[in-house]
Design a protein around this motif. Structure first.
Motif, PDB file in Angstrom:
ATOM      1  N   PHE A 145       0.709  -1.238   0.005  1.00 19.98           N
ATOM      2  CA  PHE A 145      -0.028  -0.116  -0.051  1.00 19.98           C
ATOM      3  C   PHE A 145       0.910   1.189   0.073  1.00 19.98           C
ATOM      4  CE2 PHE A 145      -3.681  -2.440   1.757  1.00 19.98           C
ATOM      5  CZ  PHE A 145      -4.447  -2.152   0.730  1.00 19.98           C
ATOM      6  N   ALA A 146       2.103   1.355   0.821  1.00 25.03           N
ATOM      7  CA  ALA A 146       2.860   2.318   0.781  1.00 25.03           C
ATOM      8  C   ALA A 146       3.443   2.733  -0.623  1.00 25.03           C
ATOM      9  CB  ALA A 146       4.020   2.016   1.746  1.00 25.03           C
ATOM     10  N   LEU A 147       3.942   1.430  -1.304  1.00 24.06           N
ATOM     11  CA  LEU A 147       4.492   1.667  -2.784  1.00 24.06           C
ATOM     12  C   LEU A 147       3.449   2.239  -3.591  1.00 24.06           C
ATOM     13  CD1 LEU A 147       6.898   1.308  -4.458  1.00 24.06           C
ATOM     14  CD2 LEU A 147       6.030  -1.170  -4.997  1.00 24.06           C
ATOM     15  N   ARG A 148       1.992   1.550  -3.360  1.00 22.74           N
ATOM     16  CA  ARG A 148       0.863   2.171  -4.223  1.00 22.74           C
ATOM     17  C   ARG A 148       0.690   3.548  -4.355  1.00 22.74           C
ATOM     18  NH1 ARG A 148      -3.782   3.864  -5.637  1.00 22.74           N
ATOM     19  NH2 ARG A 148      -5.679   3.608  -4.558  1.00 22.74           N
ATOM     20  N   TYR A 149       0.809   4.084  -2.866  1.00 23.47           N
ATOM     21  CA  TYR A 149       0.463   5.380  -2.594  1.00 23.47           C
ATOM     22  C   TYR A 149       1.748   6.401  -2.792  1.00 23.47           C
ATOM     23  CZ  TYR A 149      -4.233   4.511  -1.226  1.00 23.47           C
ATOM     24  OH  TYR A 149      -5.707   4.039  -1.091  1.00 23.47           O
ATOM     25  N   PHE A 150       2.792   5.715  -2.742  1.00 21.06           N
ATOM     26  CA  PHE A 150       4.060   6.508  -3.091  1.00 21.06           C
ATOM     27  C   PHE A 150       3.932   6.915  -4.409  1.00 21.06           C
ATOM     28  CE2 PHE A 150       8.255   6.473  -5.189  1.00 21.06           C
ATOM     29  CZ  PHE A 150       8.886   7.323  -4.444  1.00 21.06           C
ATOM     30  N   VAL A 151       3.579   5.968  -5.408  1.00 22.59           N
ATOM     31  CA  VAL A 151       3.516   6.235  -6.733  1.00 22.59           C
ATOM     32  C   VAL A 151       2.207   7.134  -7.044  1.00 22.59           C
ATOM     33  CG1 VAL A 151       2.915   5.238  -9.201  1.00 22.59           C
ATOM     34  CG2 VAL A 151       4.532   4.174  -7.460  1.00 22.59           C
ATOM     35  N   SER A 152       1.294   7.092  -6.437  1.00 19.94           N
ATOM     36  CA  SER A 152      -0.027   7.872  -6.701  1.00 19.94           C
ATOM     37  C   SER A 152       0.122   9.104  -5.994  1.00 19.94           C
ATOM     38  CB  SER A 152      -1.300   7.278  -5.729  1.00 19.94           C
ATOM     39  OG  SER A 152      -2.292   8.132  -6.074  1.00 19.94           O
ATOM     40  N   PHE A 153       0.663   9.523  -4.978  1.00 20.86           N
ATOM     41  CA  PHE A 153       0.753  10.801  -4.472  1.00 20.86           C
ATOM     42  C   PHE A 153       2.041  11.557  -5.020  1.00 20.86           C
ATOM     43  CE2 PHE A 153      -1.804   8.952  -0.808  1.00 20.86           C
ATOM     44  CZ  PHE A 153      -3.009   9.422  -1.263  1.00 20.86           C
ATOM     45  N   GLY A 154       3.046  10.757  -5.298  1.00 26.86           N
ATOM     46  CA  GLY A 154       4.260  11.198  -6.106  1.00 26.86           C
ATOM     47  C   GLY A 154       3.636  11.843  -7.506  1.00 26.86           C
ATOM     48  N   ALA A 155       2.852  10.894  -8.067  1.00 27.23           N
ATOM     49  CA  ALA A 155       2.503  11.336  -9.624  1.00 27.23           C
ATOM     50  C   ALA A 155       1.625  12.602  -9.150  1.00 27.23           C
ATOM     51  CB  ALA A 155       1.735  10.042 -10.250  1.00 27.23           C
TER      52      ALA A 155
END
Length: 394
Positions: free
Chosen positions: A333-343
């Motif tokens: 979930f951290a990786l998913r939201y890292f990508v999401s919120f990074g984007a």
């Protein structure tokens, strides 16, 4: 009330706060330009650090949630985001404002990797609970515009940060008193199978998830940040006061809650692919329409677009819940939201660059291209069997 239900209730409350705090500034900024003597585009740019932290800090937050203690991490979320909002509300200089907004992003980053993993671990019907949780998060987006409009109109923009900050700290104290432990997570789960029992390509699943997380992050953030400005411009004569504007924008956001409740129930019964394709199919055309419409149709189309955007968020979370073993979920979930919120952080300079040159029309046409890419990725996602319902943790 069972311990599992108590935990889920606090996780839902945290989701409200998480999205609300991240979008207080975009709603309050319309009344802050004179205080700091900056334009709208310049003021929006000050929130970039917060949105970057929202994504970047999700990785260490997820790792700490798995390796240290998820309950302590959620306590840190409540206290940290509340104190950061109070600091922002007390800011009188640009550097202090930037620090406050950035710290809001740092502590807001804790919720999605840690809170969502806690929710999945204690849920009986995962799809349903993810949908309900998403609804509360969506209402947090709605409350940001409504509450900010009301507080700014009656007490000034500072109150829009100070009051929610105090509420977050109070909820954190209640959480610390009522949730004194969390049951350990189950270490294994059966991997989902495709229709007919065939193996599913995990690289394909996570490749699709990565792509739609990135494109969806840009679309989500750019649209939610600019909705107050869009509605103010297109409904100028109809929305004369900040509280009226906040109410209308909130209603558009809140409509997405309907999507998340519907998606939550559907995902407990059907393959992820069908709602995934349908929701992403709608996004591009709706963005093109929002680029040009004027008057009341903006409200209708804006609400329909929020339905599609927030419905997809529920689908994306269900992908991780269904395909990742519990002991890894905080990190994934951290990786998913890292990508999401990074984007999504890229949406801020995108807005600052395009809005002064091409207006919101140009911005929404660019977002429509991202919507088309999201739809193509959804078409490639494999058709899976419906997930099995499992007992709730206690």
């Amino acid at each position: 009330m069972s311990q599992a239900r108590t935990i889920i209730n606090y996780i839902n409350a945290a989701h409200i706060l998480d999205h609300m705090f991240m979008l207080i500034f975009p709603a309050a900024v319309l009344g802050m330009t004179q205080s700091f003597n900056l334009s709208y585009a310049e003021m929006i740019g000050l929130s970039l650090g917060g949105f970057i932290a929202f994504g970047a800090c999700s990785l260490p937050a997820g790792w700490l949630g798995d390796k240290w203690n998820r309950r302590y991490m959620m306590q840190l979320f409540f206290f940290g985001i509340g104190a950061s909002a109070i600091l922002t509300g007390l800011s009188s200089t640009v550097p202090t404002l930037v620090i406050g907004l950035t710290l809001i992003g740092v502590f807001a980053a804790i919720y999605h990797p840690v809170g969502t993993a806690m929710l999945v671990a204690h849920a009986k019907n995962r799809g349903h609970e993810i949908g309900v949780n998403g609804m509360w998060g969506n209402l947090g987006v709605a409350f940001s515009a409504l509450l900010t409009g009301l507080l700014s109109a009656h007490f000034g923009w500072r109150a829009a940060f100070l009051v929610p900050g105090a509420i977050a700290i109070l909820i954190g104290l209640m959480f610390a008193l009522q949730v004194r432990r969390e049951a350990p997570v189950v270490a294994t789960q059966q991997a989902p199978r495709g229709v007919g029992g065939q193996r599913i390509s995990m690289p394909l699943v996570f490749g699709v998830l990565a792509l739609v997380t990135a494109t969806g992050g840009v679309i989500f953030n750019a649209s939610t940040v600019t909705y107050p400005k869009l509605f103010q411009m297109r409904l100028d004569e109809l929305l004369a006061s900040p509280q009226t504007l906040g109410l209308v924008v909130s209603l558009a956001y809140a409509f997405g809650a309907v999507a998340q409740l519907i998606m939550g129930r559907l995902l407990d019964r059907f393959s992820l692919k069908y709602p995934f394709v349908l929701l992403t199919l709608c996004q591009g055309p709706l963005l093109v329409a929002l680029a040009y419409v004027e008057g009341w149709p903006v409200i209708v189309l804006g609400a329909a677009f929020m339905f599609a955007v927030f419905g997809q968020v529920t689908v994306n979370d269900a992908m991780v819940a269904n395909f990742v073993a519990p002991q890894w979920q905080s990190r994934v979930f951290a990786l998913r939201y890292f990508v999401s919120f990074g984007a999504s952080a890229a949406a801020i300079p995108l807005i600052a660059y395009i809005e002064p040159r091409q207006g919101l029309t140009g911005l929404y046409l660019v977002l429509a291209v991202f919507g088309g890419l999201t739809f193509l990725a959804a078409l490639a996602f494999p058709r899976t069997a419906a997930p099995e319902i499992r007992p709730a943790a206690t």
